[in-house]
Design a protein around this motif. Structure first.
Motif, PDB file in Angstrom:
ATOM      1  N   ALA A  53      -5.636   2.785   4.508  1.00  0.00           N
ATOM      2  CA  ALA A  53      -5.577   1.574   3.675  1.00  0.00           C
ATOM      3  C   ALA A  53      -6.642   1.591   2.579  1.00  0.00           C
ATOM      4  O   ALA A  53      -6.483   0.940   1.542  1.00  0.00           O
ATOM      5  CB  ALA A  53      -5.742   0.329   4.549  1.00  0.00           C
ATOM      6  N   MET A  54      -7.712   2.355   2.781  1.00  0.00           N
ATOM      7  CA  MET A  54      -8.795   2.450   1.795  1.00  0.00           C
ATOM      8  C   MET A  54      -8.493   3.448   0.674  1.00  0.00           C
ATOM      9  O   MET A  54      -9.220   3.490  -0.322  1.00  0.00           O
ATOM     10  CB  MET A  54     -10.092   2.873   2.494  1.00  0.00           C
ATOM     11  CG  MET A  54     -10.597   1.856   3.496  1.00  0.00           C
ATOM     12  SD  MET A  54     -11.928   2.503   4.540  1.00  0.00           S
ATOM     13  CE  MET A  54     -13.209   2.819   3.332  1.00  0.00           C
ATOM     14  N   GLN A  55      -7.432   4.244   0.826  1.00  0.00           N
ATOM     15  CA  GLN A  55      -7.115   5.274  -0.150  1.00  0.00           C
ATOM     16  C   GLN A  55      -6.445   4.676  -1.382  1.00  0.00           C
ATOM     17  O   GLN A  55      -5.743   3.665  -1.287  1.00  0.00           O
ATOM     18  CB  GLN A  55      -6.211   6.339   0.479  1.00  0.00           C
ATOM     19  CG  GLN A  55      -6.815   6.998   1.705  1.00  0.00           C
ATOM     20  CD  GLN A  55      -8.227   7.474   1.459  1.00  0.00           C
ATOM     21  OE1 GLN A  55      -8.479   8.329   0.624  1.00  0.00           O
ATOM     22  NE2 GLN A  55      -9.177   6.896   2.197  1.00  0.00           N
ATOM     23  N   PRO A  56      -6.630   5.304  -2.571  1.00  0.00           N
ATOM     24  CA  PRO A  56      -6.037   4.781  -3.804  1.00  0.00           C
ATOM     25  C   PRO A  56      -4.511   4.671  -3.722  1.00  0.00           C
ATOM     26  O   PRO A  56      -3.932   3.746  -4.276  1.00  0.00           O
ATOM     27  CB  PRO A  56      -6.440   5.805  -4.871  1.00  0.00           C
ATOM     28  CG  PRO A  56      -7.600   6.534  -4.294  1.00  0.00           C
ATOM     29  CD  PRO A  56      -7.456   6.475  -2.807  1.00  0.00           C
ATOM     30  N   ASP A  57      -3.858   5.620  -3.031  1.00  0.00           N
ATOM     31  CA  ASP A  57      -2.406   5.597  -2.869  1.00  0.00           C
ATOM     32  C   ASP A  57      -2.089   5.864  -1.394  1.00  0.00           C
ATOM     33  O   ASP A  57      -1.781   6.990  -1.008  1.00  0.00           O
ATOM     34  CB  ASP A  57      -1.749   6.655  -3.762  1.00  0.00           C
ATOM     35  CG  ASP A  57      -0.234   6.599  -3.723  1.00  0.00           C
ATOM     36  OD1 ASP A  57       0.326   5.714  -3.026  1.00  0.00           O
ATOM     37  OD2 ASP A  57       0.402   7.451  -4.371  1.00  0.00           O
ATOM     38  N   PRO A  58      -2.169   4.831  -0.548  1.00  0.00           N
ATOM     39  CA  PRO A  58      -1.953   5.026   0.884  1.00  0.00           C
ATOM     40  C   PRO A  58      -0.628   5.694   1.228  1.00  0.00           C
ATOM     41  O   PRO A  58      -0.545   6.456   2.185  1.00  0.00           O
ATOM     42  CB  PRO A  58      -2.006   3.604   1.450  1.00  0.00           C
ATOM     43  CG  PRO A  58      -2.797   2.829   0.461  1.00  0.00           C
ATOM     44  CD  PRO A  58      -2.483   3.447  -0.870  1.00  0.00           C
ATOM     45  N   ASP A  59       0.404   5.430   0.422  1.00  0.00           N
ATOM     46  CA  ASP A  59       1.713   6.032   0.699  1.00  0.00           C
ATOM     47  C   ASP A  59       1.729   7.535   0.466  1.00  0.00           C
ATOM     48  O   ASP A  59       2.607   8.237   0.968  1.00  0.00           O
ATOM     49  CB  ASP A  59       2.802   5.371  -0.143  1.00  0.00           C
ATOM     50  CG  ASP A  59       3.031   3.920   0.277  1.00  0.00           C
ATOM     51  OD1 ASP A  59       2.782   3.597   1.461  1.00  0.00           O
ATOM     52  OD2 ASP A  59       3.446   3.113  -0.580  1.00  0.00           O
ATOM     53  N   ALA A  60       0.765   8.061  -0.273  1.00  0.00           N
ATOM     54  CA  ALA A  60       0.694   9.500  -0.541  1.00  0.00           C
ATOM     55  C   ALA A  60      -0.020  10.262   0.574  1.00  0.00           C
ATOM     56  O   ALA A  60      -0.005  11.491   0.592  1.00  0.00           O
ATOM     57  CB  ALA A  60      -0.011   9.750  -1.871  1.00  0.00           C
ATOM     58  N   VAL A  61      -0.632   9.556   1.518  1.00  0.00           N
ATOM     59  CA  VAL A  61      -1.358  10.191   2.616  1.00  0.00           C
ATOM     60  C   VAL A  61      -0.349  10.803   3.593  1.00  0.00           C
ATOM     61  O   VAL A  61       0.628  10.153   3.964  1.00  0.00           O
ATOM     62  CB  VAL A  61      -2.262   9.177   3.343  1.00  0.00           C
ATOM     63  CG1 VAL A  61      -2.889   9.785   4.581  1.00  0.00           C
ATOM     64  CG2 VAL A  61      -3.332   8.659   2.402  1.00  0.00           C
ATOM     65  N   ASP A  62      -0.603  12.037   3.989  1.00  0.00           N
ATOM     66  CA  ASP A  62       0.268  12.742   4.928  1.00  0.00           C
ATOM     67  C   ASP A  62       0.312  11.976   6.250  1.00  0.00           C
ATOM     68  O   ASP A  62      -0.714  11.841   6.927  1.00  0.00           O
ATOM     69  CB  ASP A  62      -0.262  14.155   5.153  1.00  0.00           C
ATOM     70  CG  ASP A  62       0.599  14.982   6.090  1.00  0.00           C
ATOM     71  OD1 ASP A  62       1.631  14.473   6.589  1.00  0.00           O
ATOM     72  OD2 ASP A  62       0.247  16.147   6.326  1.00  0.00           O
ATOM     73  N   PRO A  63       1.489  11.483   6.665  1.00  0.00           N
ATOM     74  CA  PRO A  63       1.575  10.720   7.911  1.00  0.00           C
ATOM     75  C   PRO A  63       1.259  11.555   9.158  1.00  0.00           C
ATOM     76  O   PRO A  63       0.885  11.001  10.194  1.00  0.00           O
ATOM     77  CB  PRO A  63       3.022  10.216   7.934  1.00  0.00           C
ATOM     78  CG  PRO A  63       3.758  11.054   6.969  1.00  0.00           C
ATOM     79  CD  PRO A  63       2.759  11.569   5.971  1.00  0.00           C
ATOM     80  N   ALA A  64       1.348  12.873   9.065  1.00  0.00           N
ATOM     81  CA  ALA A  64       1.021  13.739  10.210  1.00  0.00           C
ATOM     82  C   ALA A  64      -0.450  13.591  10.599  1.00  0.00           C
ATOM     83  O   ALA A  64      -0.808  13.784  11.760  1.00  0.00           O
ATOM     84  CB  ALA A  64       1.348  15.193   9.894  1.00  0.00           C
ATOM     85  N   LEU A  65      -1.282  13.227   9.646  1.00  0.00           N
ATOM     86  CA  LEU A  65      -2.708  13.039   9.919  1.00  0.00           C
ATOM     87  C   LEU A  65      -2.948  11.808  10.798  1.00  0.00           C
ATOM     88  O   LEU A  65      -4.001  11.655  11.396  1.00  0.00           O
ATOM     89  CB  LEU A  65      -3.465  12.909   8.595  1.00  0.00           C
ATOM     90  CG  LEU A  65      -4.926  13.283   8.559  1.00  0.00           C
ATOM     91  CD1 LEU A  65      -5.181  14.666   9.135  1.00  0.00           C
ATOM     92  CD2 LEU A  65      -5.447  13.208   7.138  1.00  0.00           C
ATOM     93  N   GLY A  66      -1.951  10.946  10.916  1.00  0.00           N
ATOM     94  CA  GLY A  66      -2.052   9.745  11.737  1.00  0.00           C
ATOM     95  C   GLY A  66      -1.561   9.924  13.161  1.00  0.00           C
ATOM     96  O   GLY A  66      -1.450   8.957  13.911  1.00  0.00           O
ATOM     97  N   ALA A  67      -1.281  11.158  13.556  1.00  0.00           N
ATOM     98  CA  ALA A  67      -0.801  11.422  14.918  1.00  0.00           C
ATOM     99  C   ALA A  67      -1.812  10.948  15.942  1.00  0.00           C
ATOM    100  O   ALA A  67      -3.009  10.871  15.671  1.00  0.00           O
ATOM    101  CB  ALA A  67      -0.537  12.917  15.090  1.00  0.00           C
TER     102      ALA A  67
END
Length: 116
Positions: A53-67
């Protein structure tokens, strides 16, 4: 379900080990506190979601990192000022490294990886 791996890390000085973002960083000096916090961070993605949520473009963050791995275990033991951390999990190294770095910055060293 993936293979369970055992990761061995060392932290040279836990009292100085802090992450880049104060609001996400570990703020203590007890290895047991770090182990509990890291275990929670690996078992569920709340820390990752807060960082995302703190990232400039949260939707661009690789969702695999949220495993997450609800069965991940973390133990930490101190000897002098050094701390040895053992993590058993099915998570990939990149996920573990990311969560550990959020909590304590780059104040850790991977020493060994083995299959449980």
């Amino acid at each position: 379900m993936g293979t369970i791996q055992r990761y061995e890390f060392t932290i040279d000085d836990l009292a100085r080990a802090r992450g880049e973002f104060k609001e996400l960083s570990f703020d203590g000096d007890a290895p047991e506190s770090l182990a509990a916090l890291l275990q929670q961070a690996l078992r569920e993605p709340t820390l990752w979601r807060r960082w995302r949520a703190m990232q400039p473009d949260p939707d661009a963050v690789d969702p695999a990192l949220g495993a997450s791995d609800p069965n991940a275990t973390v133990e930490a033991h101190q000897s002098d000022i050094h701390v040895r951390v053992t993590i058993c999990t099915t998570l990939q190294h990149a996920v573990i490294a990311h969560r550990l770095t959020l909590l304590i910055g780059r104040h850790w060293t991977l020493r060994d990886v083995s299959t449980v």
